[in-house]
Design a protein around this motif. Structure first.
Motif, short mmCIF file in Angstrom:
data_model
loop_
_atom_site.label_atom_id
_atom_site.label_comp_id
_atom_site.label_asym_id
_atom_site.label_seq_id
_atom_site.Cartn_x
_atom_site.Cartn_y
_atom_site.Cartn_z
N GLU A 89 40.21 34.11 38.59
CA GLU A 89 40.89 34.92 39.64
C GLU A 89 40.13 35.13 40.87
N ALA A 90 40.72 35.19 41.83
CA ALA A 90 40.02 35.41 43.20
C ALA A 90 39.23 36.80 42.86
N LYS A 96 47.69 47.33 40.02
CA LYS A 96 48.52 46.35 40.62
C LYS A 96 49.77 46.86 41.23
N GLY A 97 50.58 46.32 42.06
CA GLY A 97 51.75 46.69 42.57
C GLY A 97 52.43 45.69 43.49
N THR A 98 53.34 46.09 44.23
CA THR A 98 54.00 45.44 45.30
C THR A 98 53.85 45.62 46.74
N ILE A 99 53.33 44.40 47.34
CA ILE A 99 52.97 44.50 48.65
C ILE A 99 54.09 43.73 49.50
N LEU A 100 54.49 44.43 50.73
CA LEU A 100 55.47 43.59 51.51
C LEU A 100 54.52 43.12 52.99
N GLY A 124 46.80 39.42 41.16
CA GLY A 124 47.91 40.12 40.40
C GLY A 124 48.88 40.88 40.91
N PHE A 125 48.80 40.98 42.24
CA PHE A 125 50.10 41.83 42.85
C PHE A 125 51.14 40.92 43.10
N ALA A 214 44.06 47.88 46.19
CA ALA A 214 43.83 48.19 44.95
C ALA A 214 43.83 49.61 45.08
N LYS A 215 42.76 49.89 46.12
CA LYS A 215 42.45 51.30 46.20
C LYS A 215 43.84 52.37 46.55
N LEU A 216 44.64 51.79 47.50
CA LEU A 216 45.99 52.37 47.99
C LEU A 216 46.92 52.36 46.78
#
Length: 223
Positions: A89-90, A96-100, A124-125, A214-216
């Motif tokens: 993985e990079a 983890k979460g969902t990002i637009l 993994g997002f 990841a921090k957010l």
């Protein structure tokens, strides 16, 4: 071939839109056990930035930009495919979460954001990529519909940065600011710009984008 020479040649391959040479350099990097993510970001990514700068200065036509961008897209897919197939993985984060993601209205630059999207997925997002030239109203509508955690916008032109500010204003006016974390990026963007407009984070490149995201996410879950 030394690492810096390989990075320089990777940049040149994108500027020249030479896909055959680019794929050869990926193979060379694999044989030398060099970090493919470094090759992508510091080599090919530098070339991608260069073609964007040339286009902004009127030194590159739109067809030339599109052709070079297609090479960059194929190179990105090849490298991330290798990383995934090897079980690597990079980056790896527990949050983890969902990002637009979206490139703002008036801006056709899409490849840099594409690299960020691919790297976030590798980490993994879940990523929803709306593409380029997306109005802020559409960005917010999709973010609400998909119930994302983070909204990330890209602006590669100084003239389109104002759209990032418009999004922050819209989030406040609609009372939605509390529901999303926001990130901004793109060549003219800076941490100072992010702070000025009220964005929650800024990233200079794809690897930093993963760390910031990841921090957010972690901060959001704590509240």
């Amino acid at each position: 071939m030394e690492k810096q020479e390989l990075l320089d040649k990777a940049k040149e391959a994108i500027v020249d839109a030479d896909e055959e040479e680019a794929f050869h350099l990926i193979l060379e990097a694999e044989n030398q056990k060099l970090d493919l993510l470094d090759l992508l970001l510091l080599g090919f990514g530098a070339g991608n930035q260069e073609i964007g700068d040339r286009f902004d200065r009127g030194l590159l036509s739109l067809p030339e930009l599109i052709y070079a961008a297609e090479v960059m897209k194929n190179v990105t897919n090849r490298i991330l495919g290798i990383l995934n197939s090897d079980g690597r993985e990079a980056c790896s984060f527990s949050a983890k979460g969902t990002i637009l993601l979206a490139t703002v209205a008036g801006d056709i630059h899409d490849i840099g954001k594409g690299i960020v999207a691919s790297t976030l997925r590798t980490a993994g997002f879940e990523v929803i990529d709306l593409g380029c030239e997306v109005p802020v109203e559409s960005i917010l509508e999709e973010a609400k519909k998909r119930r994302v955690d983070i909204i990330g916008t890209s602006a590669l032109l100084t003239s389109t940065m104002i759209e990032q500010k418009k999004l922050e204003k819209l989030l406040v006016e609609t009372g939605e600011k509390k529901n999303f974390r926001t990130m901004v990026g793109g060549a003219p963007c800076t941490p100072r710009w992010a702070k000025k407009i009220g964005a929650d984070g800024y990233s200079e490149d794809a690897v930093e984008a993963v760390k910031v995201a990841a921090k957010l996410i972690e901060e959001k879950w704590k509240k």
